[in-house]
Design a protein around this motif. Structure first.
Motif, PDB file in Angstrom:
ATOM      1  N   PRO A   9       0.601  -0.922  -0.037  1.00 20.93           N
ATOM      2  CA  PRO A   9       0.075   0.148   0.098  1.00 20.93           C
ATOM      3  C   PRO A   9       1.058   1.211  -0.405  1.00 20.93           C
ATOM      4  O   PRO A   9       2.083   1.346   0.161  1.00 20.93           O
ATOM      5  N   GLN A  10       0.033   2.309  -0.683  1.00 17.16           N
ATOM      6  CA  GLN A  10       1.182   3.463  -0.290  1.00 17.16           C
ATOM      7  C   GLN A  10       1.773   3.665   0.509  1.00 17.16           C
ATOM      8  O   GLN A  10       2.130   4.639   0.929  1.00 17.16           O
ATOM      9  N   TRP A  11      -0.011   3.881   1.381  1.00 15.94           N
ATOM     10  CA  TRP A  11       0.930   4.559   2.925  1.00 15.94           C
ATOM     11  C   TRP A  11       0.943   3.490   3.994  1.00 15.94           C
ATOM     12  O   TRP A  11       0.578   2.664   3.548  1.00 15.94           O
ATOM     13  N   PRO A  12       1.216   3.923   5.085  1.00 17.80           N
ATOM     14  CA  PRO A  12       2.364   2.777   5.742  1.00 17.80           C
ATOM     15  C   PRO A  12       0.535   2.613   6.611  1.00 17.80           C
ATOM     16  O   PRO A  12      -0.327   3.658   7.398  1.00 17.80           O
ATOM     17  N   PRO A  13       0.822   1.072   7.209  1.00 19.40           N
ATOM     18  CA  PRO A  13      -1.089   1.456   7.563  1.00 19.40           C
ATOM     19  C   PRO A  13      -1.226   1.311   8.926  1.00 19.40           C
ATOM     20  O   PRO A  13      -2.448   1.401   9.054  1.00 19.40           O
ATOM     21  N   ASP A  14       0.006   2.010   9.788  1.00 17.96           N
ATOM     22  CA  ASP A  14      -0.383   1.731  11.068  1.00 17.96           C
ATOM     23  C   ASP A  14      -1.070   4.045  11.196  1.00 17.96           C
ATOM     24  O   ASP A  14      -1.152   4.091  12.044  1.00 17.96           O
ATOM     25  N   ASP A  15      -1.261   4.295  10.174  1.00 19.50           N
ATOM     26  CA  ASP A  15      -1.322   6.081  10.228  1.00 19.50           C
ATOM     27  C   ASP A  15      -2.464   5.840  10.602  1.00 19.50           C
ATOM     28  O   ASP A  15      -3.762   4.618  10.582  1.00 19.50           O
ATOM     29  N   LEU A  16      -2.848   6.832  11.828  1.00 24.90           N
ATOM     30  CA  LEU A  16      -4.242   7.556  11.900  1.00 24.90           C
ATOM     31  C   LEU A  16      -5.312   7.380  10.714  1.00 24.90           C
ATOM     32  O   LEU A  16      -6.572   6.439  10.487  1.00 24.90           O
TER      33      LEU A  16
END
Lengths: 740, 153
Positions: A9-16
């Protein structure tokens, strides 16, 4: 890093943010999956849903969208390529379906919208119908009221009741405060308050008829709203409050003459009454259209009811008048009948009373005439006779005429011998005519029937009168009487255009013409001839006497016989011709057996059948004695006649071969004679044959004859042949018991 | 008028009398009895009949006017009249006589009077007819009337 074909994924999964996206996606998917379920549930519940397949399509679209978001949940972390593939497939499918759905919705949404509009339209329509229903109901109510009102009004034929009822019912139906009727006065110039609803006795206000407001009302057939302040509406004392609205309507007053043939009814009537209706004051009520219509209808009905009442009144009056007239006529008729009866009684009495002395005078005078008289006396008696004959004729004529006028004279119809009538007239006229040296001739047409059906006596009277007149008015010359059967050409005489006889099978018209060469009649006198008591002015007729009734009576007789009589003359001194035609019946052909026994040519039995036979005839009756003698003489006998038993016994001798005695005379004892004769001649061969002549051959007579020793009985009348055969039988056998 | 016509008239008239019932076969018989030996037989009989009947009718009238009517006498007279009329063939007179006799038997005065009237009537009828037939004329009221009315001034 391993080459696991995973996609990062393009964004890290732990991001809020990612966490929030993850949660949102999860709920979206949930929602997307539950929506179809809900849809399915509710659609299944509803009965009508036209777009099922749209629903399927929509469901698919939603499910796929949900699937997309669901699968998206896996893409937040490291996911394999497969997941990415599935995701992509799902997205592709979703894209296809959603595009298809979008395209379809373009079609469907306008439809759905229009459904809504239709729904709105229907709702409006329903509201409208509701309103109309309300109106109709109101109208029906009104109609019911009108019918009831009309019924009340028409249930009576009394004028006052009609009007009163109208006001009452109207007041009730429309909840009026006051209702009044103004009728035109006799003069027609004013309106008078005749009936009101609330006030018991209207005081008789009048209002001139030519007010503009009244004219306005009268000129329109509708109910017209008028101001409460106008004179016709100011019936009640003005209250403190606002008076209610007032309406006035005209009521035509129809007459019988308005109901003429062509128009029904002719509304060119001039007379109207005025009906004024007032709503209650302070009610703020308005006159509604249907109420006005009600009022108009009622006004018309009232007009009709009033006219009926008027007609009824007229007919009752006419009937009363007729009854009165009937009574009067009845009385008049009874009086007339009494008068006629009185007159008839008078005539009957006078008839008898006058005729009896007349008869006596005439009979005795004519008897007197036969006796020895001095010339002076003879003259006197002749004068008496002449005068009394005249008087008698006059009485007869007057009585006859009065009966003829009465119409009470009826012809005595019977079969008679026409020729005999003419001959009798001739016989009566001949002596007088020969004294005056007039020649009278009678010509009967060959086709004239011998017998006819009619009134013989009156026909003879007519002919006699006409012929008598001819003789009376002729001093010299000849009189010719011609009688023929009138043929059809002759029947229509140009001189008698009003006489149209029609011959038929059992009737014929006898035409008698009496022509004389006497004094004649002047043309202006001819019409007067048949009028009674009118006489011509010439001296000749004046002296001949007579009352002038003869021809009048003849005319009436001729008329009774359905004929016609007229007189023609070429002028004074040129003689005149009297012609009459009468209708006579033709009798039926006579049956042959009824024809009388015509005398045959004398048979050749010879008159001397019993030459010189001595016969004794005993008969008290001279005539029958002579007849019997005649019979026997004709047969060659030598007849001795005796008229009594003593004579018979005296005369009888053995020379008499036969004794004829009449035994039907009561008191004369023919039987006694027979016994004595039997005693006288003891020897049988010397005794004459005794024959009884009698009118009845009952057993008693026969027995008596046998008892006394008679030899025979003959029933009278005796014919020549019978007598001949009787004598033959007697002389042969010496006995004959019965010869009928 | 010549003889043939006269004879025809006579025959016609006589036939009519039979038709009307005034005369019957008896009269014919009388006529048959007339021949050269007895040329006036019928006239004689008829005249005798007239005389006889007049007498009888007068007697009857007188008898019926009495206070106490002698029906036997009346019956005798009527019987005579009946006999005469039947001998001569005056049928109608005879018929009335028969009725008359019935009333006599019943001693019915009104009936008798009525019959007398009828007999008189029938008698005068047949008399007139026979007179016309034989020109045996007795003056009658009508002729006197005519004579007086027409001829005398």
């Amino acid at each position: 890093m391993d080459s696991c074909n995973c996609i990062e994924p393009q964004w890290p999964p732990d991001d809020l943010l990612m966490k929030y996206q993850y949660i949102s996606d999860f709920f979206i998917a949930l929602a997307y999956f539950s929506i179809p379920l809900e849809l399915i549930y509710f659609v299944k519940k509803s009965a009508v849903f036209p777009y099922r397949w749209v629903l399927v399509q929509f469901g698919a679209f939603i499910v796929l969208c949900g699937a997309t978001h669901l699968i998206n949940l896996w893409t937040f972390t490291m996911h394999t390529r497969t997941v990415a593939m599935v995701m992509t497939t799902a997205k592709v499918f979703t894209a296809v379906v959603s595009c298809a759905t979008a395209l379809m919705l373009v079609h469907i949404i306008p439809d759905l919208l229009s459904v809504k509009t239709r729904e709105l339209f229907l709702k409006n329509k329903a509201a409208e119908l509701d309103r109309e229903m309300g109106l109709i109901r109101t109208q029906e109510e009104t109609g019911r009221h009108v019918r009831m009102l009309t019924h009340e009004i028409r249930s009576t034929l009394d004028r006052h009741t009609i009007l009163k009822t109208t006001l009452v019912e109207l007041g009730r139906t429309l909840a009026l405060e006051e209702c009044a009727l103004w009728m035109p006065t006799r003069t027609g110039l004013e309106l008078q308050l005749s009936y009101t609803l609330r006030q018991q006795n209207p005081v008789g206000y009048t209002v001139p008829i030519h007010l503009p407001v009244i004219n306005q009302v009268f000129s329109s057939s509708h109910a017209v709203k008028i101001s409460p302040n106008c004179p016709v509406a100011r019936i009640r004392p003005a209250g403190k409050y606002m008076p209610g609205e007032v309406v006035a309507v005209r009521v035509p007053l129809l007459h019988l003459s308005n109901f003429q043939i062509n128009d029904w009814p002719e509304l060119s009537t001039k007379r109207y009454a005025l009906m004024v209706l007032m709503l209650p004051s302070d009610s703020a009520r308005q006159w509604h259209v249907h109420e006005l219509e009600l009022v108009e209808v009622v006004a018309d009905q009232v007009a009709v009811a009033l006219s009926h009442a008027a007609i009824l009144e007229e007919s009752m009056r006419a009937r009363d008048l007729l009854m009165e007239q009937n009574v009067a006529l009845d009385l008049a008729r009874r009086e007339a009948e009494t008068a006629i009866r009185a007159r008839n009684d008078f005539l009957a009495v006078m008839n008898h009373e006058m005729r009896t002395p007349m008869h006596a005078i005439i009979a005795l005078s004519s008897l007197l005439q036969e006796t020895e008289l001095t010339p002076e006396q003879r003259l006197m008696v002749e004068t008496i006779l002449k005068s009394s004959n005249l008087l008698s004729t006059l009485i007869n004529d007057v009585l006859d005429l009065s009966r003829l006028e009465d119409g009470s004279l009826q012809l005595d119809l019977g079969t008679f011998n026409l020729f005999a009538v003419f001959r009798e007239v001739l016989n009566l006229i001949k002596p007088i005519a020969s004294v005056k040296k007039l020649h009278v001739s009678l010509n009967l047409a060959p086709d004239l029937p011998e017998y006819a059906i009619g009134d013989e006596k009156r026909l003879m009277q007519t002919i006699l009168n006409v012929v008598g007149n001819a003789v009376k008015f002729s001093k010299e010359g000849s009189i010719s009487i011609t009688a023929i059967v009138a043929k059809s050409e002759l029947l229509r005489d140009s001189r008698t255009p009003e006489f149209f006889p029609v011959p038929s099978d059992n009737h014929f018209y006898l035409r008698v013409q009496v022509k004389d060469s006497g004094v004649g009649i002047s043309p202006q006198d001819i019409p007067k001839l048949f009028t009674k008591f009118a006489q011509t002015q010439s001296t000749a007729t004046r002296n001949s006497g007579g009352s002038g009734l003869g021809l009048a009576i003849c005319k009436r007789f001729v008329n009774l016989m359905e004929g016609h009589i007229w007189i023609e003359s070429d002028g004074l001194g040129k003689g005149c011709t009297a012609i009459f035609m009468v209708k006579l019946g033709i009798p039926e052909r006579l049956n042959e057996p009824k024809l009388p026994f015509m005398p045959k040519v004398p048979t050749n039995h010879g008159p001397t059948a019993f030459p010189g036979l001595k016969v004794l005839v005993m008969d008290e009756n001279g005539v029958s004695r002579m007849v019997t003698k005649g019979l026997l003489v004709h047969l060659g006998c030598d007849v001795t006649m005796v008229s009594s038993s003593e004579e018979c016994l005296h005369v009888v001798s053995h020379e008499h071969k036969v004794v004829f005695m009449d035994v039907c005379v009561p008191g004369m004892d023919g039987y006694e004679v027979a016994i004595r004769i039997n005693e006288k001649f003891t020897k049988r061969h010397e005794r004459p044959i005794i024959v009884a002549l009698t009118g009845n051959t009952d057993k008693v007579t026969k027995e008596n004859c046998m008892r006394v020793g008679m030899d025979g009985v003959i029933l009278k009348p005796v014919s020549l042949d019978k007598m001949r055969s009787v004598l033959t039988e007697l002389l042969e056998h010496r006995v004959l018991f019965e010869a009928i | 008028m010549d003889l043939v016509q006269l004879q025809r008239q006579f025959v016609d008239y006589r036939t009519s009398l039979y038709h009307e019932g005034f005369l019957d076969e008896q009269f014919t018989q009388l006529q048959e009895l007339q021949d050269e030996n007895n040329p006036d037989f019928v006239v004689e009989v008829v005249s005798l009949f007239f005389e006889d009947s007049e007498r009888l009718l007068n007697e009857l009238a007188r008898a019926l006017e009495q206070q106490s009517i002698d029906y036997k006498r009346i019956d005798a007279h009527v019987h005579q009249l009946k006999g005469s009329s039947s001998s001569i063939g005056a049928q109608r007179v005879q018929k009335v006589c028969i009725a008359f006799r019935n009333y006599c038997e019943e001693q019915n005065v009104e009936g008798c009077l009525k019959c007398l009237q009828q007999v008189r009537h029938e008698y005068s009828l047949v008399k007139t007819k026979l007179e016309s037939l034989f020109q045996v004329r007795l003056p009658c009221r009508r002729e006197i009337f005519f004579l007086s009315k027409m001829v005398l001034p």
